[in-house]
Design an enzyme around this catalytic site. Sequence first.
Site, PDB file in Angstrom:
ATOM      1  N   ARG A 112      -9.341  -7.198   4.965  1.00 13.52           N
ATOM      2  CA  ARG A 112      -8.604  -6.830   3.820  1.00 13.52           C
ATOM      3  C   ARG A 112      -9.379  -6.460   2.381  1.00 13.52           C
ATOM      4  NH1 ARG A 112      -4.759  -6.125   6.930  1.00 13.52           N
ATOM      5  NH2 ARG A 112      -2.798  -7.253   7.210  1.00 13.52           N
ATOM      6  N   GLU A 125      -4.872  -8.090  -3.496  1.00 14.89           N
ATOM      7  CA  GLU A 125      -4.923  -7.831  -2.269  1.00 14.89           C
ATOM      8  C   GLU A 125      -4.556  -6.691  -1.420  1.00 14.89           C
ATOM      9  OE1 GLU A 125      -4.061  -9.129   2.333  1.00 14.89           O
ATOM     10  OE2 GLU A 125      -2.892  -8.581   0.248  1.00 14.89           O
ATOM     11  N   ARG A 181      -9.095 -10.071  10.633  1.00 14.84           N
ATOM     12  CA  ARG A 181      -8.045  -9.920   9.596  1.00 14.84           C
ATOM     13  C   ARG A 181      -8.707  -8.810   8.202  1.00 14.84           C
ATOM     14  NH1 ARG A 181      -2.999 -10.152  10.060  1.00 14.84           N
ATOM     15  NH2 ARG A 181      -1.795  -9.864   8.149  1.00 14.84           N
ATOM     16  N   CYS A 217       0.748  -1.493   0.078  1.00 13.89           N
ATOM     17  CA  CYS A 217      -0.314   0.342  -0.115  1.00 13.89           C
ATOM     18  C   CYS A 217       1.019   1.410  -0.224  1.00 13.89           C
ATOM     19  CB  CYS A 217      -0.500   0.350   1.610  1.00 13.89           C
ATOM     20  SG  CYS A 217      -2.134   1.528   1.239  1.00 13.89           S
TER      21      CYS A 217
END
Length: 415
Positions: free
Chosen positions: A173, A124, A171, A81
């Site tokens: 995502r 992802e 988590r 990212c």
Amino acid sequence: MQQLKVCELFAGVGGFRLGLEKTGHYNVVWSNQWEPSTKAQHASLVYEAKFGPKNHSNVNIEEVPTSEVPDHDILVGGFPCQDYSVATTLKNSKGLIGKKGVLWWSIHRILSEKKIKPKYLFLENVDRLLKSPSNQRGRDFAVMLRSLNDLGYAVEWRVINAADYGMPQRRRRVFFLGYHKSTAIYKKFKSSPPKEWLLEQGVISSAFPTQSAVQNMDSFFLEENLVSLSDSFNSDKGLSPFLNSGVCIDGKVSTLKSSPSYGENRTVLSDVLENGSASENLFIPEGDLPKWQYLKGGKKEIRKTKAGFEYNYSEGSMVFPDALDQPSRTIITGEGGKSPSRFKHVVQTSAGLRRLSPVELERLNMFPDNHTKLDGISDTKRAFFMGNALVVGVVEQMGNALFQKIKNLEKQFQS
């Protein structure tokens, strides 16, 4: 239908590969893993130890010519990212360059230069992608969607919290799937109402069912010129227009907030623990306990900057030790090592309080036990890998749903 050929970028220690190969429907024909800031390429070493060195590249992807990437059906990867702003080259006003080191543009380059483009994309990222950067929320994702649209792909996305679907770790995502306009899925996607695709007909909704959405769907078009899109998108600094689910086809975005729908069968933290076999050095010495309690506790205190400026600091308390009857909190890259920390997991066992073992961290991401165990790789490094990894079960379910959808639609469109 035969196996789909996969190209895996930003492979890490192979989470995408594990999930896809578990379905039996995918074959990884080429992979790349490069850690830019370190001399020792630990993740790549683990990857090669598990899957063999054949067709694995350990070179900065920015320096790999597209001609070295074999043709493949599906390109997958959890790319870093970063800041995805766009600029043009002086020589060529149409030339599109992201900043060097921004690895999205390596995906873009491969897709642009491949004569036979991959039919499918499975990518992802952290869910923050949908609202970054903070001064133009959603711009980065808008640039990606528009650039994929220009390359002939329709996209659907969803933010998935693995624990919402019975997996052992909370988590979150964002996963997105791209379908090239030459595919049967694209044709079906194009003829389906966006809301129906998102909640019932799409690949993601068949892998991860949702409750029917109550609120309305938002729709908007993405400007065609990538540079002006990058400059002006959401420049009034409001909230990101991208909600947790959405589609983009022909430059039109349709997005809504969906909620997960799942039964009772859940895995919790106690289910992954190594009972009785955890190493002695994971236990917290009595003398360190006050430090752990302080870091995990709530705080309201006055702190000083290096320059001597005083400010009020406050934070809430964390559950300490971690609840065993719930999925775990998100694993972060700093999970390993003995030093007390607010964010590391600590569990109460009959033998005392201790940190999690590398095997337990692997289990929280649904990796096989000791997947990252290799001579010369420390437990701290193994924890770092898991902080960077994805939950294999999410990839496996999505991979299965994608394969089934391709198979069913190809039959339908051929008949």
